[in-house]
Design a protein around this motif. Structure first.
Motif, PDB file in Angstrom:
ATOM      1  N   PRO A  22       0.821  -1.217   0.000  1.00 58.41           N
ATOM      2  CA  PRO A  22       0.000   0.000   0.000  1.00 58.41           C
ATOM      3  C   PRO A  22       0.846   1.254   0.000  1.00 58.41           C
ATOM      4  N   GLU A  24       0.472   4.704   1.503  1.00 56.74           N
ATOM      5  CA  GLU A  24      -0.344   5.469   2.449  1.00 56.74           C
ATOM      6  C   GLU A  24       0.176   6.894   2.566  1.00 56.74           C
ATOM      7  N   HIS A  37      -8.157   6.057   4.203  1.00 61.59           N
ATOM      8  CA  HIS A  37      -7.216   6.968   4.836  1.00 61.59           C
ATOM      9  C   HIS A  37      -7.943   7.985   5.690  1.00 61.59           C
ATOM     10  N   GLU A  82     -13.056   8.227   6.946  1.00 65.09           N
ATOM     11  CA  GLU A  82     -11.990   7.670   6.125  1.00 65.09           C
ATOM     12  C   GLU A  82     -12.268   8.062   4.691  1.00 65.09           C
ATOM     13  N   GLN A 124      -5.724   0.425  -4.999  1.00 68.71           N
ATOM     14  CA  GLN A 124      -6.245   0.624  -3.640  1.00 68.71           C
ATOM     15  C   GLN A 124      -7.366   1.665  -3.629  1.00 68.71           C
ATOM     16  N   THR A 296       6.045   2.685   4.846  1.00 72.57           N
ATOM     17  CA  THR A 296       5.275   1.927   5.826  1.00 72.57           C
ATOM     18  C   THR A 296       5.942   1.986   7.194  1.00 72.57           C
ATOM     19  N   ARG A 299       5.299   5.351   8.767  1.00 74.58           N
ATOM     20  CA  ARG A 299       3.897   5.490   9.202  1.00 74.58           C
ATOM     21  C   ARG A 299       3.615   4.729  10.478  1.00 74.58           C
TER      22      ARG A 299
END
Length: 301
Positions: A22, A24, A37, A82, A124, A296, A299
């Motif tokens: 992913p 993000e 998100h 989200e 995604q 990732t 995050r």
């Protein structure tokens, strides 16, 4: 569109390694579709975020009655929505990006990286757009989040012909004025430009709370100056020609390159901008996987 054109930009092996990772956003995003998100807007869905005082007209279903009995005050439960994000892919197609042959051409490497990331973003259910520029903005594919968007991006890439000089600063300034909300901006270029002027426009993007990622695309000849003997160098964005003994200028060139790279890295560090260094002779799949894994890890901290 033929299968050969698709496979030219979407390498199945690279896609297999990247597509399930992913991408993000590091900060809050603003979108207009339900997605995966966090949004900076508060609503009545998904995850509890806090309370605010009741205002006449609020839906009484969202009153926190437990809090009312404890504090004798009407409060409304708030939740974090989200949402989706938009990623703008910005590709330098100026003449200097033509350097290199076959899969090691800078423009091809940048286009393949951009297309692969676009596929991953669409997979995604987030939106991606493409802007191409040289001395001006040459093309724009508006944001989309379906597989048809990948076809549109590849069709645009397959038609470009890099012949002009770079005017990166003016093009990015123009693009920044068109973006009205916080989004991800990924720029693919060799960044052979005035770094002081570039920093100014990137700071404007940061002020508007966009997340910026710079993909620094260089050919191995540019990094190591792998030339021997007498060589004539032809300008790709200038008409000048230079006939020189490579041994006489190698050390000076490499010293200048190292100063430029240090200044570029300092620019990114000062402004908290991500930079991904890509060597066109390297493994693009490795570079993209390492970048997505790094995002990732950041995050999750």
């Amino acid at each position: 569109m033929t299968q050969s054109v698709l496979s030219r930009y979407l390498n199945p092996e690279i896609l297999r390694r990247v597509a399930d990772r992913p991408l993000e956003p590091h900060g809050l995003v603003m979108g207009n579709l339900a997605g995966a998100h966090k949004s900076p807007l508060s609503g009545f869905a998904v995850e509890f975020a806090g309370h605010r005082d009741y205002i006449v007209g609020d839906d009484p279903r969202h009153i926190d009655w437990r809090l009312y009995y404890k504090r004798d005050r009407l409060s409304i439960k708030q939740y974090e929505m989200e949402t989706n994000f938009v990623c703008h892919l910005v590709l330098d197609i100026s003449a200097s990006m033509r350097y290199g042959a076959g899969n090691e051409q800078k423009l091809f490497c940048a286009a393949q990286a951009a297309t692969t990331l676009a596929y991953s973003i669409v997979a995604q259910n987030d939106k991606v757009s493409l802007t191409t520029f040289d001395n001006r903005i040459q093309g724009y594919v508006p944001p989309g989040n379906t597989l048809a968007q990948i076809h549109r991006i590849i069709q645009h890439l397959d038609r470009i012909s890099p012949v002009e000089k770079t005017n990166m600063v003016d093009c990015l300034t123009d693009l920044t004025g068109r973006m009205g909300r916080r989004e991800i901006v990924m720029i693919f270029s060799d960044f052979f430009t005035d770094l002081t002027a570039l920093e100014t426009v990137l700071q404007r993007m940061k002020y508007n709370r966009h997340e910026i990622v710079l993909f620094h695309i260089l050919h191995p000849h540019e990094r190591t100056f792998q030339f021997e003997g007498m060589v004539k160098f032809l300008g790709m964005e200038e008409t000048a020609e230079y006939l020189t003994q490579t041994e006489d200028i190698r050390n000076g060139y490499l010293a200048s390159l190292h100063r430029y790279e240090a200044a570029f890295e300092d620019l990114c560090r000062r402004n908290a901008i991500e930079c991904v260094s890509v060597d066109t002779s390297g493994n693009l799949g490795d570079d993209l996987v390492e970048y997505l894994n790094q995002r990732t890890r950041v995050r999750l901290r």
